[in-house]
Motif scaffolding. Structure first.
Motif, PDB file in Angstrom:
ATOM      1  N   ARG A 130      -2.103  -5.044   6.291  1.00  0.00           N
ATOM      2  CA  ARG A 130      -1.729  -3.595   7.134  1.00  0.00           C
ATOM      3  C   ARG A 130      -1.114  -3.892   8.456  1.00  0.00           C
ATOM      4  NH1 ARG A 130      -3.295   0.860   5.203  1.00  0.00           N
ATOM      5  NH2 ARG A 130      -4.186   1.009   3.254  1.00  0.00           N
ATOM      6  N   CYS A 175       0.967  -1.156  -0.147  1.00  0.00           N
ATOM      7  CA  CYS A 175      -0.085   0.096  -0.053  1.00  0.00           C
ATOM      8  C   CYS A 175       0.890   1.326  -0.036  1.00  0.00           C
ATOM      9  CB  CYS A 175      -1.010  -0.006   1.262  1.00  0.00           C
ATOM     10  SG  CYS A 175      -0.078   0.136   2.824  1.00  0.00           S
ATOM     11  N   ASP A 220      -2.963   3.638   8.468  1.00  0.00           N
ATOM     12  CA  ASP A 220      -1.453   3.452   8.299  1.00  0.00           C
ATOM     13  C   ASP A 220      -1.263   2.023   8.174  1.00  0.00           C
ATOM     14  OD1 ASP A 220      -1.025   6.306   8.296  1.00  0.00           O
ATOM     15  OD2 ASP A 220      -0.041   6.235  10.201  1.00  0.00           O
ATOM     16  N   ASP A 258       0.514   3.906   1.519  1.00  0.00           N
ATOM     17  CA  ASP A 258       0.233   4.958   2.747  1.00  0.00           C
ATOM     18  C   ASP A 258       1.727   4.954   3.834  1.00  0.00           C
ATOM     19  OD1 ASP A 258      -2.171   5.364   1.916  1.00  0.00           O
ATOM     20  OD2 ASP A 258      -3.001   3.543   2.870  1.00  0.00           O
TER      21      ASP A 258
END
Ligand SMILES: NC(=O)c1ccc[n+]([C@@H]2O[C@H](COP(=O)([O-])OP(=O)(O)OC[C@H]3O[C@@H](n4cnc5c(N)ncnc54)[C@H](OP(=O)(O)O)[C@@H]3O)[C@@H](O)[C@H]2O)c1
Length: 261
Positions: free
Chosen positions: A68, A4, A31, A6
């Motif tokens: 994540r 990702c 995040d 982020d």
């Protein structure tokens, strides 16, 4: 590997206290977080909790959180493992732009004065090893063109005080280190964020009498997450401690010799 674009954050010491609250806050904001700590079981428990929160924040099913949240072993008492720990966080997140060090030891002034072995251990972990870990992180972040280095110091480092002479000395060193790194590497793209908590109710302060302006880890975490976004060099948390320490920093030495705080 997490894929990702982020913010990708490694947090050393996120299994308890303010580190755990910060990890929860950051995954809630979207995040990607790698939790680093010394106990594999604690890391997995933390990761399971964070994955549920990450998935909820993303509006998906619990399984979505797996992309994540990652974990890696890192013991602040073992500096030989710091580079490998950061590399593992980098590999598992697919990059690393923010490193947060919140892990530390605490012991009372009386306990430290009575036990030279404990004193040496605390000074080593809270100053020398913390700086070595930060230096490993700094080199890594600068090599990618910049990033954010955040360390939890303490209001105890702002002024020599009777109840925290030794722990406070280690934290004063950390605050000075963070200021110097900011001056030296800001132009190269490194953002430093030095957190100075006052009294916060965590396992570290369990059993200690809570002073006025005592805070909760979740409120601190929100302040720290905002500071990470903005790259604020120094923050006090909870906020009133900024003004408390402003007064304490200006008190004359003869007053400090007489008072007990
Ligand atoms: N609480 C306060 O009032 C206060 C005030 C001023 C400053 N601070 C500073 O704020 C930071 C966070 O404090 P806190 O109250 O959240 O502490 P905490 O609740 O005691 O949590 C400390 C965290 O650090 C980890 N840790 C400890 N030793 C470690 C080691 N050798 N290697 C890796 N991880 C280790 C612990 O993991 P384990 O599960 O392995 O133990 C835990 O996750 C610390 O730097 C502290 O000095 C706290």
């Amino acid at each position: 590997m997490i894929r990702c674009d982020d913010v990708k954050v490694a947090i050393v010491g996120a299994t308890k206290g303010m580190g755990r609250a910060l990890a929860r806050e950051l995954v809630g904001r979207g995040d990607a977080v790698c939790v680093l700590g010394r106990d594999a079981g604690e890391l997995e428990r933390s990761a399971a909790d964070l994955r549920v929160r990450a998935a909820t924040a993303a509006g998906g099913t619990p399984g979505d959180g797996h992309d994540r949240v990652a974990t890696a072993l890192c013991d602040l008492e073992d500096p030989d493992g710091f580079d490998a720990a950061l590399q593992a966080a980098h590999d598992r997140l697919g990059g690393l732009d923010t490193v947060v060090v919140t892990a530390a030891m605490f012991a009372t002034q009386d306990a430290l004065e009575a036990d030279p072995v404990l004193l040496r251990r605390l000074l080593t972990v809270d100053f020398t090893h913390t700086v070595l870990l930060c230096e490993a992180a700094r080199r890594r972040l600068l090599a990618r063109g910049g990033g954010t280095l955040c360390v939890f110091s303490s209001v105890a480092g702002d002024r020599g005080r009777k109840p925290v002479v030794l722990y406070g000395a280690a934290k004063a060193g950390i605050s000075a280190y963070m200021e110097g790194v900011d001056h030296r590497y800001h132009a190269a793209g490194l953002r430093t964020v030095c957190i100075k908590p006052g009294f916060v109710r965590t396992g570290m302060t369990a059993g200690l009498p809570a002073p006025p302006f005592a805070g909760e880890p979740e409120a601190v975490a929100r302040r720290v997450a905002d500071a990470l976004r903005r790259g604020t060099p120094v923050i006090y948390a909870p906020a009133p401690w900024r003004w408390v320490m402003l007064v304490i920093r200006w008190l004359p030495r003869w007053v400090m010799r007489r008072v007990g705080f």
